[in-house]
Scaffold this motif. Structure first.
Motif, PDB file in Angstrom:
ATOM      1  N   ARG A  73       0.833  -1.207   0.000  1.00 12.98           N
ATOM      2  CA  ARG A  73       0.000   0.000   0.000  1.00 12.98           C
ATOM      3  C   ARG A  73       0.871   1.262   0.000  1.00 12.98           C
ATOM      4  N   THR A  74       2.016   1.187   0.672  1.00 15.59           N
ATOM      5  CA  THR A  74       2.942   2.326   0.664  1.00 15.59           C
ATOM      6  C   THR A  74       3.406   2.624  -0.753  1.00 15.59           C
ATOM      7  N   GLY A  75       3.785   1.576  -1.488  1.00 14.39           N
ATOM      8  CA  GLY A  75       4.216   1.758  -2.873  1.00 14.39           C
ATOM      9  C   GLY A  75       3.090   2.219  -3.778  1.00 14.39           C
ATOM     10  N   LEU A  76       1.873   1.731  -3.525  1.00 11.82           N
ATOM     11  CA  LEU A  76       0.716   2.162  -4.315  1.00 11.82           C
ATOM     12  C   LEU A  76       0.411   3.630  -4.058  1.00 11.82           C
ATOM     13  N   MET A  78       2.629   5.827  -3.389  1.00 14.76           N
ATOM     14  CA  MET A  78       3.665   6.602  -4.087  1.00 14.76           C
ATOM     15  C   MET A  78       3.308   6.800  -5.555  1.00 14.76           C
ATOM     16  N   GLY A  79       2.512   5.859  -6.112  1.00 13.36           N
ATOM     17  CA  GLY A  79       2.109   6.018  -7.504  1.00 13.36           C
ATOM     18  C   GLY A  79       2.065   4.744  -8.326  1.00 13.36           C
ATOM     19  N   PRO A 189      -4.014  12.491  -0.247  1.00 17.71           N
ATOM     20  CA  PRO A 189      -4.971  12.011  -1.259  1.00 17.71           C
ATOM     21  C   PRO A 189      -4.533  10.708  -1.916  1.00 17.71           C
ATOM     22  N   ASN A 190      -3.220  10.571  -2.185  1.00 17.40           N
ATOM     23  CA  ASN A 190      -2.718   9.347  -2.811  1.00 17.40           C
ATOM     24  C   ASN A 190      -2.781   8.162  -1.851  1.00 17.40           C
ATOM     25  N   ILE A 191      -2.597   8.419  -0.547  1.00 12.72           N
ATOM     26  CA  ILE A 191      -2.736   7.347   0.446  1.00 12.72           C
ATOM     27  C   ILE A 191      -4.170   6.832   0.457  1.00 12.72           C
TER      28      ILE A 191
END
Length: 249
Positions: A73-76, A78-79, A189-191
């Motif tokens: 989820r951390t990598g997701l 990030m983008g 927002p990306n998180i």
């Protein structure tokens, strides 16, 4: 082109590691875990290549326990676009991870695999090289610059004498060094968006891989405490101690 990025869940690099009282391993109870820093650099580089229009999709994969989903989820956030979690319990050795990744590469058919040169928990520095050997792909290790061309990738790497640039025919495997880039922080927002991105769950059996350990950890010890230094009154005393006590002159 699709880029595959393997990531590993490790003890956070800011945490002081504690050894279990019986010496059987490292104490993981109530310890902060995070993405391996070298893998975080690999994720950042893959996202930059996508943002530059040189890649169409970034797929993350992690081999580990259910909690490794947090790392994905951390990598997701990030983008990256989606994730794959291959659930295992206990320690999965580099060769088993490389075999699992080979199976995933066969399914996903990426043009490039980017991963950290090593994990900070075991420092093996083996998975990328083993994966390249199993796939029969070109490999560029310890990359501090990646330049994607038409069907090729130029990898600049640090060697003893300076810098070396190798050109690889794609598909290829590249492992990242610390100076490749500075990973971004995920915005709020990306998180939130990352929570809706898909993560497929698999098992080693799906790829016909036996993850039973081949190595046995006999004992784990903390490094010896550093001895306190001493002050000297003069250069002559310093030289005398270096010569007669330290034995370095």
């Amino acid at each position: 082109m699709k880029i595959l990025v393997p990531v590993k869940r490790v003890i956070d690099y800011n945490v002081k590691v504690r050894v279990k009282a019986d010496g059987s391993g490292v104490d993981l109870a109530n310890v902060k875990m995070s993405m391996n820093p070298f893998d975080e650099i690999a994720v950042e580089e893959a996202i930059r290549l996508k943002e530059a229009g040189k890649a169409s999709e970034v797929v993350l994969v992690s081999v580990g326990p259910q909690q490794a989903q947090e790392t994905l989820r951390t990598g997701l956030a990030m983008g990256a676009d989606r994730g794959i979690l291959v659930k295992t319990e206990g320690t999965t050795e580099p060769l088993a991870v490389a075999k699992i990744l080979k199976g995933i590469v066969g399914e996903e058919e990426p043009g490039l695999v980017i991963l950290g040169k090593q994990a900070i928990d075991d420092d093996c520095n083996q998975t990328g090289q083993m994966l390249a050997a199993l796939l029969g792909w070109a490999q560029g290790t310890f990359a501090n610059e990646i330049d994607l061309g038409e069907g090729t990738v130029d990898v600049t790497r640090e060697v003893d004498g300076g810098l070396q640039t190798v050109q690889l025919k794609m598909p290829a495997v590249v492992t990242t060094d610390l100076r490749l880039n500075e990973p971004r922080y995920a915005s709020l927002p990306n998180i939130m968006k990352a929570k809706k991105k898909p993560i497929d769950e698999k098992s080693p059996d799906d790829y016909g891989v036996d993850v039973s350990p081949r190595l046995e950890v006999v004992t784990t010890k903390e490094p010896p405490a550093r001895e306190a230094g001493i002050k000297v009154a003069s250069v002559a005393e310093l030289v005398e101690k270096l010569k007669n006590e330290a034995g370095v002159l």
